[in-house]
Design a protein around this motif. Structure first.
Motif, PDB file in Angstrom:
ATOM      1  N   ALA A  60       0.831  -1.208   0.000  1.00  0.00           N
ATOM      2  CA  ALA A  60       0.000   0.000   0.000  1.00  0.00           C
ATOM      3  C   ALA A  60       0.864   1.255   0.000  1.00  0.00           C
ATOM      4  O   ALA A  60       1.891   1.325   0.673  1.00  0.00           O
ATOM      5  CB  ALA A  60      -0.924   0.004   1.210  1.00  0.00           C
ATOM      6  N   ARG A  61       0.428   2.247  -0.759  1.00  0.00           N
ATOM      7  CA  ARG A  61       1.112   3.541  -0.782  1.00  0.00           C
ATOM      8  C   ARG A  61       0.440   4.459   0.228  1.00  0.00           C
ATOM      9  O   ARG A  61      -0.793   4.568   0.251  1.00  0.00           O
ATOM     10  CB  ARG A  61       1.040   4.144  -2.183  1.00  0.00           C
ATOM     11  CG  ARG A  61       1.842   5.420  -2.360  1.00  0.00           C
ATOM     12  CD  ARG A  61       2.085   5.698  -3.838  1.00  0.00           C
ATOM     13  NE  ARG A  61       0.845   5.903  -4.568  1.00  0.00           N
ATOM     14  CZ  ARG A  61       0.377   7.108  -4.922  1.00  0.00           C
ATOM     15  NH1 ARG A  61       1.051   8.199  -4.606  1.00  0.00           N
ATOM     16  NH2 ARG A  61      -0.741   7.210  -5.602  1.00  0.00           N
ATOM     17  N   VAL A  62       1.223   5.108   1.066  1.00  0.00           N
ATOM     18  CA  VAL A  62       0.698   6.026   2.077  1.00  0.00           C
ATOM     19  C   VAL A  62       1.107   7.444   1.697  1.00  0.00           C
ATOM     20  O   VAL A  62       2.292   7.728   1.494  1.00  0.00           O
ATOM     21  CB  VAL A  62       1.231   5.679   3.482  1.00  0.00           C
ATOM     22  CG1 VAL A  62       0.662   6.643   4.521  1.00  0.00           C
ATOM     23  CG2 VAL A  62       0.875   4.239   3.847  1.00  0.00           C
ATOM     24  N   VAL A  63       0.122   8.336   1.577  1.00  0.00           N
ATOM     25  CA  VAL A  63       0.381   9.724   1.187  1.00  0.00           C
ATOM     26  C   VAL A  63      -0.322  10.658   2.161  1.00  0.00           C
ATOM     27  O   VAL A  63      -1.160  10.234   2.959  1.00  0.00           O
ATOM     28  CB  VAL A  63      -0.091  10.001  -0.255  1.00  0.00           C
ATOM     29  CG1 VAL A  63       0.669   9.142  -1.255  1.00  0.00           C
ATOM     30  CG2 VAL A  63      -1.592   9.767  -0.392  1.00  0.00           C
ATOM     31  N   GLY A  64       0.003  11.933   2.067  1.00  0.00           N
ATOM     32  CA  GLY A  64      -0.549  12.895   3.008  1.00  0.00           C
ATOM     33  C   GLY A  64      -1.862  13.521   2.589  1.00  0.00           C
ATOM     34  O   GLY A  64      -2.637  13.969   3.437  1.00  0.00           O
ATOM     35  N   THR A  65      -2.130  13.568   1.267  1.00  0.00           N
ATOM     36  CA  THR A  65      -3.336  14.236   0.787  1.00  0.00           C
ATOM     37  C   THR A  65      -3.990  13.430  -0.326  1.00  0.00           C
ATOM     38  O   THR A  65      -3.331  12.634  -1.015  1.00  0.00           O
ATOM     39  CB  THR A  65      -3.020  15.637   0.234  1.00  0.00           C
ATOM     40  OG1 THR A  65      -2.209  15.502  -0.949  1.00  0.00           O
ATOM     41  CG2 THR A  65      -2.291  16.484   1.264  1.00  0.00           C
ATOM     42  N   LEU A  66      -5.274  13.674  -0.527  1.00  0.00           N
ATOM     43  CA  LEU A  66      -5.981  13.021  -1.623  1.00  0.00           C
ATOM     44  C   LEU A  66      -5.433  13.487  -2.966  1.00  0.00           C
ATOM     45  O   LEU A  66      -5.394  12.715  -3.928  1.00  0.00           O
ATOM     46  CB  LEU A  66      -7.481  13.307  -1.524  1.00  0.00           C
ATOM     47  CG  LEU A  66      -8.361  12.657  -2.590  1.00  0.00           C
ATOM     48  CD1 LEU A  66      -8.193  11.142  -2.612  1.00  0.00           C
ATOM     49  CD2 LEU A  66      -9.827  13.032  -2.384  1.00  0.00           C
ATOM     50  N   THR A  67      -5.002  14.731  -3.041  1.00  0.00           N
ATOM     51  CA  THR A  67      -4.417  15.243  -4.284  1.00  0.00           C
ATOM     52  C   THR A  67      -3.256  14.368  -4.738  1.00  0.00           C
ATOM     53  O   THR A  67      -3.129  14.045  -5.925  1.00  0.00           O
ATOM     54  CB  THR A  67      -3.945  16.696  -4.093  1.00  0.00           C
ATOM     55  OG1 THR A  67      -5.063  17.507  -3.721  1.00  0.00           O
ATOM     56  CG2 THR A  67      -3.345  17.252  -5.377  1.00  0.00           C
ATOM     57  N   GLU A  68      -2.406  13.963  -3.795  1.00  0.00           N
ATOM     58  CA  GLU A  68      -1.286  13.078  -4.128  1.00  0.00           C
ATOM     59  C   GLU A  68      -1.783  11.707  -4.576  1.00  0.00           C
ATOM     60  O   GLU A  68      -1.239  11.107  -5.510  1.00  0.00           O
ATOM     61  CB  GLU A  68      -0.378  12.906  -2.917  1.00  0.00           C
ATOM     62  CG  GLU A  68       0.329  14.159  -2.441  1.00  0.00           C
ATOM     63  CD  GLU A  68       1.067  13.908  -1.138  1.00  0.00           C
ATOM     64  OE1 GLU A  68       2.160  13.310  -1.193  1.00  0.00           O
ATOM     65  OE2 GLU A  68       0.546  14.289  -0.070  1.00  0.00           O
ATOM     66  N   ALA A  69      -2.806  11.209  -3.907  1.00  0.00           N
ATOM     67  CA  ALA A  69      -3.284   9.852  -4.177  1.00  0.00           C
ATOM     68  C   ALA A  69      -3.858   9.700  -5.578  1.00  0.00           C
ATOM     69  O   ALA A  69      -3.784   8.625  -6.173  1.00  0.00           O
ATOM     70  CB  ALA A  69      -4.334   9.457  -3.141  1.00  0.00           C
ATOM     71  N   VAL A  70      -4.448  10.774  -6.115  1.00  0.00           N
ATOM     72  CA  VAL A  70      -5.132  10.669  -7.410  1.00  0.00           C
ATOM     73  C   VAL A  70      -4.414  11.438  -8.516  1.00  0.00           C
ATOM     74  O   VAL A  70      -4.963  11.612  -9.604  1.00  0.00           O
ATOM     75  CB  VAL A  70      -6.595  11.158  -7.295  1.00  0.00           C
ATOM     76  CG1 VAL A  70      -7.339  10.380  -6.222  1.00  0.00           C
ATOM     77  CG2 VAL A  70      -6.669  12.661  -7.008  1.00  0.00           C
ATOM     78  N   ALA A  71      -3.194  11.881  -8.256  1.00  0.00           N
ATOM     79  CA  ALA A  71      -2.498  12.772  -9.194  1.00  0.00           C
ATOM     80  C   ALA A  71      -2.435  12.220 -10.610  1.00  0.00           C
ATOM     81  O   ALA A  71      -2.600  12.958 -11.586  1.00  0.00           O
ATOM     82  CB  ALA A  71      -1.093  13.075  -8.681  1.00  0.00           C
ATOM     83  N   ASP A  72      -2.203  10.918 -10.770  1.00  0.00           N
ATOM     84  CA  ASP A  72      -2.035  10.342 -12.104  1.00  0.00           C
ATOM     85  C   ASP A  72      -3.321   9.745 -12.656  1.00  0.00           C
ATOM     86  O   ASP A  72      -3.329   9.185 -13.759  1.00  0.00           O
ATOM     87  CB  ASP A  72      -0.948   9.269 -12.088  1.00  0.00           C
ATOM     88  CG  ASP A  72      -1.313   8.092 -11.184  1.00  0.00           C
ATOM     89  OD1 ASP A  72      -2.158   8.271 -10.281  1.00  0.00           O
ATOM     90  OD2 ASP A  72      -0.747   6.991 -11.378  1.00  0.00           O
ATOM     91  N   ALA A  73      -4.424   9.850 -11.928  1.00  0.00           N
ATOM     92  CA  ALA A  73      -5.682   9.226 -12.349  1.00  0.00           C
ATOM     93  C   ALA A  73      -6.355  10.026 -13.460  1.00  0.00           C
ATOM     94  O   ALA A  73      -6.341  11.257 -13.453  1.00  0.00           O
ATOM     95  CB  ALA A  73      -6.627   9.091 -11.160  1.00  0.00           C
ATOM     96  N   VAL A  74      -6.965   9.308 -14.404  1.00  0.00           N
ATOM     97  CA  VAL A  74      -7.719   9.977 -15.468  1.00  0.00           C
ATOM     98  C   VAL A  74      -9.199  10.087 -15.111  1.00  0.00           C
ATOM     99  O   VAL A  74      -9.940  10.852 -15.735  1.00  0.00           O
ATOM    100  CB  VAL A  74      -7.567   9.240 -16.817  1.00  0.00           C
ATOM    101  CG1 VAL A  74      -6.107   9.216 -17.248  1.00  0.00           C
ATOM    102  CG2 VAL A  74      -8.129   7.823 -16.755  1.00  0.00           C
ATOM    103  N   TRP A  75      -9.635   9.308 -14.122  1.00  0.00           N
ATOM    104  CA  TRP A  75     -11.027   9.388 -13.658  1.00  0.00           C
ATOM    105  C   TRP A  75     -11.052   9.067 -12.174  1.00  0.00           C
ATOM    106  O   TRP A  75     -10.417   8.111 -11.727  1.00  0.00           O
ATOM    107  CB  TRP A  75     -11.921   8.415 -14.421  1.00  0.00           C
ATOM    108  CG  TRP A  75     -13.391   8.683 -14.262  1.00  0.00           C
ATOM    109  CD1 TRP A  75     -14.077   9.774 -14.714  1.00  0.00           C
ATOM    110  CD2 TRP A  75     -14.361   7.848 -13.617  1.00  0.00           C
ATOM    111  NE1 TRP A  75     -15.416   9.670 -14.395  1.00  0.00           N
ATOM    112  CE2 TRP A  75     -15.619   8.492 -13.725  1.00  0.00           C
ATOM    113  CE3 TRP A  75     -14.288   6.616 -12.970  1.00  0.00           C
ATOM    114  CZ2 TRP A  75     -16.794   7.957 -13.205  1.00  0.00           C
ATOM    115  CZ3 TRP A  75     -15.456   6.070 -12.444  1.00  0.00           C
ATOM    116  CH2 TRP A  75     -16.694   6.734 -12.565  1.00  0.00           C
TER     117      TRP A  75
END
Length: 242
Positions: A60-75
């Motif tokens: 699992a990847r642990v990040v600080g913000t949702l922005t980081e978690a979805v940065a590369d997502a297209v949807w």
């Protein structure tokens, strides 16, 4: 295609729920888990509740913000049980699964689950293209986090099996990622402030409404670059650009 589906858990308070969610994912063939600012992780309770899905916790990847978690997502689709002042497109789980797998043909897709008690904030939902809501009993719509993950994971797997594991596509015009859209929104907001179109002291709902407009339009990478070029030209013309 399922490897392009990412399950994102935001600020989960109970580590056992993380483990149970990982177990729910693995039973349906999903393995991309991202944790946003979990209260306690890693944790023995998470490992105990994973019950054979410890590899998902390890990876699992642990990040600080949702922005980081979805940065590369297209949807990006967020789960929500509450009505909002500004309506997001709302899907039921089966329709959400169909849309998610279609979008996964173009790049990573993120399915976002909020806090156990309060869900996702409006600011976090601003990062989503749509919402998904599980049509539970309105008199007792009390699903826990792992149950919600299980339902959506099941719908994703069922749809994937029904479509015969569609081959991944290489789109001619790749859609903009969440990170690229956030760059556009920041540039747009700054330009509107500089042009005095928005009053910084009374911004109202302007940017949220503009986000919804662009979310419906779904610009691709090239279109985002064109829009940012227009904004830069407007700033230069007004003498406000850097």
């Amino acid at each position: 295609m399922l490897e392009r589906i990412r399950i994102v858990l935001v600020n989960t308070s109970h580590p056992g729920n993380i483990g149970a969610a990982a177990r729910a994912m693995k039973t349906m063939g999903l393995n991309d888990l991202c944790l946003v600012d979990p209260a306690a992780f890693p944790d023995p309770e998470a490992s105990a509740r994973a019950s054979g899905a410890e590899d998902l916790l390890t990876g699992a990847r642990v990040v600080g913000t949702l922005t980081e978690a979805v940065a590369d997502a297209v949807w990006v689709v967020g789960t929500s049980a509450r009505l909002r002042a500004i309506r997001w497109p709302l899907l039921e789980p089966r329709a959400c699964a169909a849309r998610a797998l279609t979008e996964a043909g173009q790049g990573p897709v993120a399915v976002v689950f909020g806090r156990e008690r309060s869900g996702l904030t409006n600011e976090e939902l601003d990062l989503c293209h749509a919402l998904v809501s599980i049509p539970a009993n309105p008199d007792y719509a009390s699903l826990n986090l792992a149950q919600a993950v299980q339902i959506l994971s099941y719908e994703l797997r069922t749809r994937w099996l029904g479509e015969g594991a569609l081959a991944q596509q290489s789109p001619e015009h790749p859609p903009a990622t969440a990170q690229e859209m956030e760059g556009l929104y920041a540039h747009l907001e700054q330009t509107l402030y500089e042009l005095e179109f928005i009053n910084p002291e009374q911004p109202g709902q302007m940017m949220r409404r503009l986000r919804r407009l662009f979310t419906r339009a779904r610009p691709d990478k090239n279109e985002v670059n064109i829009l940012r070029g227009i904004l830069s030209a407007a700033q230069a013309k007004a003498g406000t650009g850097a």
